[in-house]
Design a protein around this motif. Structure first.
Motif, PDB file in Angstrom:
ATOM      1  N   LYS A   1      14.224  34.448  25.253  1.00  0.00           N
ATOM      2  CA  LYS A   1      14.264  34.917  26.504  1.00  0.00           C
ATOM      3  C   LYS A   1      12.759  34.525  27.248  1.00  0.00           C
ATOM      4  O   LYS A   1      12.496  33.754  28.294  1.00  0.00           O
ATOM      5  CB  LYS A   1      14.945  35.982  26.844  1.00  0.00           C
ATOM      6  N   LYS A   2      12.139  35.334  26.806  1.00  0.00           N
ATOM      7  CA  LYS A   2      10.360  35.653  27.098  1.00  0.00           C
ATOM      8  C   LYS A   2       9.886  34.099  26.991  1.00  0.00           C
ATOM      9  O   LYS A   2       9.250  33.622  28.017  1.00  0.00           O
ATOM     10  CB  LYS A   2       9.906  36.366  26.210  1.00  0.00           C
ATOM     11  N   ILE A   3      10.025  33.203  25.920  1.00  0.00           N
ATOM     12  CA  ILE A   3       9.375  32.088  25.814  1.00  0.00           C
ATOM     13  C   ILE A   3      10.040  31.079  26.769  1.00  0.00           C
ATOM     14  O   ILE A   3       9.235  30.124  27.439  1.00  0.00           O
ATOM     15  CB  ILE A   3       9.380  31.655  24.380  1.00  0.00           C
ATOM     16  N   SER A   4      11.240  31.063  26.869  1.00  0.00           N
ATOM     17  CA  SER A   4      11.647  30.159  27.746  1.00  0.00           C
ATOM     18  C   SER A   4      11.451  30.346  29.336  1.00  0.00           C
ATOM     19  O   SER A   4      11.213  29.354  29.801  1.00  0.00           O
ATOM     20  CB  SER A   4      13.438  30.237  27.573  1.00  0.00           C
ATOM     21  N   VAL A   5      11.376  31.797  29.593  1.00  0.00           N
ATOM     22  CA  VAL A   5      10.948  31.873  30.855  1.00  0.00           C
ATOM     23  C   VAL A   5       9.600  31.473  30.893  1.00  0.00           C
ATOM     24  O   VAL A   5       9.260  30.899  32.141  1.00  0.00           O
ATOM     25  CB  VAL A   5      10.942  33.447  31.040  1.00  0.00           C
TER      26      VAL A   5
ATOM     27  N   LYS B   1       2.685  34.943  17.288  1.00  0.00           N
ATOM     28  CA  LYS B   1       3.504  35.429  16.226  1.00  0.00           C
ATOM     29  C   LYS B   1       5.078  35.137  17.011  1.00  0.00           C
ATOM     30  O   LYS B   1       6.037  34.813  16.397  1.00  0.00           O
ATOM     31  CB  LYS B   1       3.392  37.034  16.010  1.00  0.00           C
ATOM     32  N   GLU B   2       5.255  35.800  18.043  1.00  0.00           N
ATOM     33  CA  GLU B   2       6.485  35.674  18.848  1.00  0.00           C
ATOM     34  C   GLU B   2       7.092  34.126  19.088  1.00  0.00           C
ATOM     35  O   GLU B   2       8.211  33.876  18.668  1.00  0.00           O
ATOM     36  CB  GLU B   2       6.340  36.317  20.251  1.00  0.00           C
ATOM     37  N   VAL B   3       6.280  33.322  19.182  1.00  0.00           N
ATOM     38  CA  VAL B   3       6.409  31.927  19.427  1.00  0.00           C
ATOM     39  C   VAL B   3       6.833  31.416  18.223  1.00  0.00           C
ATOM     40  O   VAL B   3       7.672  30.646  17.936  1.00  0.00           O
ATOM     41  CB  VAL B   3       5.199  31.090  19.970  1.00  0.00           C
ATOM     42  N   ILE B   4       6.054  31.652  17.203  1.00  0.00           N
ATOM     43  CA  ILE B   4       6.143  31.367  15.713  1.00  0.00           C
ATOM     44  C   ILE B   4       7.754  31.729  15.134  1.00  0.00           C
ATOM     45  O   ILE B   4       8.378  30.928  14.508  1.00  0.00           O
ATOM     46  CB  ILE B   4       5.250  31.750  14.543  1.00  0.00           C
ATOM     47  N   SER B   5       8.205  33.005  15.660  1.00  0.00           N
ATOM     48  CA  SER B   5       9.472  33.386  15.393  1.00  0.00           C
ATOM     49  C   SER B   5      10.617  32.678  15.762  1.00  0.00           C
ATOM     50  O   SER B   5      11.454  32.457  15.114  1.00  0.00           O
ATOM     51  CB  SER B   5       9.386  34.964  15.581  1.00  0.00           C
TER      52      SER B   5
ATOM     53  N   ILE C   1       0.551  28.126  26.509  1.00  0.00           N
ATOM     54  CA  ILE C   1       0.307  28.093  25.198  1.00  0.00           C
ATOM     55  C   ILE C   1       1.360  27.711  24.164  1.00  0.00           C
ATOM     56  O   ILE C   1       1.162  27.249  23.082  1.00  0.00           O
ATOM     57  CB  ILE C   1      -0.621  29.550  25.161  1.00  0.00           C
ATOM     58  N   SER C   2       2.494  28.508  24.389  1.00  0.00           N
ATOM     59  CA  SER C   2       3.712  28.385  23.670  1.00  0.00           C
ATOM     60  C   SER C   2       3.994  26.725  23.494  1.00  0.00           C
ATOM     61  O   SER C   2       4.395  26.520  22.395  1.00  0.00           O
ATOM     62  CB  SER C   2       4.795  29.077  24.143  1.00  0.00           C
ATOM     63  N   GLN C   3       4.078  26.096  24.677  1.00  0.00           N
ATOM     64  CA  GLN C   3       4.407  24.863  24.455  1.00  0.00           C
ATOM     65  C   GLN C   3       3.334  23.992  23.489  1.00  0.00           C
ATOM     66  O   GLN C   3       3.717  22.977  22.882  1.00  0.00           O
ATOM     67  CB  GLN C   3       4.395  24.073  25.910  1.00  0.00           C
ATOM     68  N   ILE C   4       2.052  24.371  23.826  1.00  0.00           N
ATOM     69  CA  ILE C   4       1.056  23.587  22.799  1.00  0.00           C
ATOM     70  C   ILE C   4       1.308  24.049  21.486  1.00  0.00           C
ATOM     71  O   ILE C   4       1.171  23.236  20.636  1.00  0.00           O
ATOM     72  CB  ILE C   4      -0.292  24.292  23.479  1.00  0.00           C
TER      73      ILE C   4
END
Lengths: 173, 532
Positions: free
Chosen positions: B368-372, B389-393, B424-427
């Motif tokens: 949810k967080k990353i998609s948001v 770490k969250e993104v990697i998960s 950053i998560s997209q990168i």
């Protein structure tokens, strides 16, 4: 000092004589004596080794005495002056200057005897100039004049200065 | 001096020569006057001394015989000699003996003296000549001559006047001669100047100067005419060149106009192509985003599926165990050991259930967080290591079926950021996908390392893998759009371009490919801690 005094005296005599020689007949001798002494300044004799300059006075003792006074303290150049009254004409050859007094009768004979000898002959008789006396002094218009017979002087090898010649009343050449 | 500079050559020449002549003549005249003065003085002195000696000669007898009138007579000879003001005769004692004084002379003279030297001295406008009166080394007195020198300046003045008029006449004659002669010098120069002026005004270089003489100025004429010939030749050449130039220029203008028209047409075409391209790019980017999001959703779904399956299994265990215990209870066969077994089994199942549900819940929260974050573009504070770490998960499902290990070498110190976490998560996702797609074959084992480091004002995120690396032909343009080596195998060629744009434009950082890295590919991303 004495010389100056004599000079002044002579000068005064000369001036006074110039005014009137008639009034001072005695001083005429003195003037002639001074003249004679002055003539010797302007005349040259041939060189000789004599130690004295001999002036002979013929027939005028008074003049001889006066001349002695004039030469009392004077020399002829470096030579002592010896003034002698000549009585014998034989003594004349030793003279350098012979004053022939106007009373001399045979002046021509005397001058002829010693012609061509270096003896200056002077007289106070004007007419003696024709008797081959070299210089005659005479009074003319209250003034002393002299005539020079330079021809005789030159023959005797006595050189009379041009200064004396040009002041002379007459010069016989 | 400036006024003189503006004079004509003729005037300058005349003035210079006349001035020079005047100076030379004046100097020469001054010299002549000076020499004349010297000679006149010397002549007067010499003549007077001679007269004095003559008179002294004449004075010997008067002084010797103290003849006052004779002395006066001697001195009176001087009457005819006008420049003798007075003559005084002193005897050997120094007293005045005789004197001669001109009537016009009012001076009085010493009555006595004490010097008998042969001398002469200039006093005022008189020469006093002292001549001793002596004969045969005996001194009889002295004569003093007072000779007037007034006649000398008068004679000199007359002479100067004569010289002055002589100079004037000479200068006038010189002026006339110079005036005539200078024509030979200045006329050719003036003619040359006139010709030059005529050429300057008319710009007619065909005109030639007519040589007058064969002197240096004549040579100047030759050189001047030669120069004119060259100028004329160059003028002709220039005109020809200008004609050619004009022709070429007209041609060039025509070509330029045609070219401009073509450029305009092509520009319109290009603009249209660009618009179409940008539209296509936007669509592709959007599809890439959707693809990434799809991958994310698939990954998350896969991740959530496992704990949920375990949870379902645990729930079925619950169900079976509860049914079993209910059956035993209804049959009154419930024993203590059976109850203990039930409690133990339930507890284990419960523990598994809770654990897996928590995991699912965590995955959903992260998703949810990353998609948001990915769908929104808000700036917020976050700690980079935790966020990565969250993104990697959410990405682990991608790695599950691949023999590629993801290693994290995160900086020990927290890296606090104030930036766009979505970008950053997209990168990170893009870079990891890029490594998996391009760095390794599907079955190829490998290692991807994600490194973070602190820098002064920015954070470093380094992605490196030990895969096949980047080909030199691609490395120079790797960040350009539509560059891919896997176009037919799922690559769009936009992944790294989007990453590049996000890093440089969105986050204000930089990204580069480490060209020296030889064990695979190594990308170095630098992002400022605080976005401006």
């Amino acid at each position: 000092m004495i010389r100056r005094t004599i000079f002044r005296t002579v000068f005064l005599i000369f001036v006074v004589t110039s005014l009137s020689t008639q009034l001072l007949a005695v001083s005429e001798t003195q003037i002639k004596a001074v003249f004679l002494e002055k003539f010797t300044h302007l005349i040259q004799w041939p060189e000789n080794n004599n130690s004295e300059f001999v002036i002979c006075i013929l027939n005028d003792d008074n003049f001889a005495q006066t001349l002695k006074k004039v030469y009392a303290e004077k020399d002829f150049h470096t030579k002592k002056v010896n003034i002698i009254s000549v009585l014998n004409p034989k003594d004349i050859p030793s003279c350098n200057l012979l004053f022939i007094g106007k009373n001399t009768r045979n002046a021509k004979k005397i001058t002829s005897s010693y012609a061509k000898k270096p003896i200056l002959t002077v007289s106070d008789h004007k007419g003696f100039i024709s008797d081959n006396v070299m210089i005659t002094i005479y009074l003319n218009k209250k003034r002393f004049n002299y005539i020079i017979n330079n021809k005789v002087a030159q023959e005797a090898n006595v050189k009379i200065s041009y200064l004396l010649l040009k002041s002379a009343q007459e010069v016989i050449k | 001096m400036n006024a003189f500079s503006d004079f004509s050559i003729k005037s300058k020449l005349i003035i210079a020569i006349i001035t020079l002549l005047f100076m030379a003549l004046s100097t020469y005249s001054a010299f002549i006057l000076f020499v004349n003065y010297q000679r006149s003085t010397e002549a007067l002195l010499s003549e007077s001394k001679l007269q004095s000696q003559l008179i002294a000669d004449y004075a010997v007898t008067p002084l010797l015989f103290s003849d006052l009138s004779g002395g006066a007579e001697v001195l009176n000879k001087l009457k005819g000699i006008k420049n003798i003001n007075a003559a005084i005769m002193y005897d050997e004692s120094g007293k005045q003996f005789a004197s001669f004084t001109r009537k016009s002379n009012t001076k009085t003279y010493a009555k006595s003296i004490n010097k008998f030297v042969d001398s002469n001295q200039f006093i005022g406008d008189e020469i006093i000549i002292s001549t001793p009166v002596s004969y045969n080394g005996l001194n009889y007195g002295v004569i003093l001559f007072y000779v007037s020198t007034e006649q000398i300046p008068k004679e000199l003045f007359s002479y100067a006047v004569l010289l002055f008029f002589g100079i004037i006449i000479l200068m006038m004659l010189s002026f006339i001669i110079i005036h005539r002669v200078q024509n030979y010098i200045t006329l050719p120069i003036i003619n040359l100047a006139k010709t030059a002026q005529e050429i300057s005004l008319s710009e007619d270089y065909a005109i030639r100067a007519q040589k007058m003489y064969t002197d240096e100025v004549g040579h100047l004429y030759d050189d001047f005419n030669s120069m004119l010939e060259k100028i004329e030749q160059r003028g002709r050449e220039r005109e020809e060149a200008e004609t050619i130039s004009r022709t070429y220029q007209a041609h060039l203008e025509r070509l330029t106009n045609e070219l401009e028209e073509r450029v305009k047409e092509r520009t319109v075409e290009l603009q249209e192509s660009l618009d179409r391209l940008q539209s296509a790019q936007s669509q592709l980017i959007e599809s890439e985003k959707m693809s990434a999001l799809g991958n994310l959703v698939a990954g998350v779904a896969h991740e959530v599926n496992t704990p949920l399956g375990i949870s379902i299994t645990a729930a079925s265990i619950f169900k079976n165990e509860i049914k079993s215990i209910q059956d035993m209870l209804s049959e009154n066969k419930l024993s203590k050991s059976a109850l203990d077994h039930f409690i133990e089994t339930i507890s284990e199942a419960d523990e598994i259930l809770i654990k897996n549900l928590d995991r699912a819940a965590l995955l959903v929260r992260n998703f949810k967080k990353i998609s948001v974050d990915q769908s929104s573009e808000e700036v917020r504070n976050f700690e980079l290591n935790t966020y990565l770490k969250e993104v990697i998960s959410t990405f682990k499902s991608e790695l599950k079926h691949r023999p590629v290990e993801l290693k994290l070498e995160l900086d020990a110190e927290p890296i606090n950021m104030h930036s766009y976490p979505g970008a950053i998560s997209q990168i990170v996702v893009n870079m990891l996908q890029n490594s998996l797609l391009h760095g390794f074959d599907y079955d190829q084992a490998g290692e991807i390392t994600l490194i973070t480091e602190h820098k002064e004002n920015s954070a470093l995120i380094i992605f490196c893998d030990n895969g096949t690396g980047v080909d030199d032909s691609v490395s120079q343009k790797i960040f350009e759009p539509f560059i891919t080596t896997k176009r037919n195998r799922g690559g769009t060629g936009l992944g790294l371009n989007i990453t590049y744009n996000l890093v440089t434009q969105h986050l204000g950082g930089s990204i580069k490919l480490d060209q020296d890295y030889e064990d695979g590919a190594r990308f170095i991303i630098e992002i400022p801690y605080n976005i401006v």
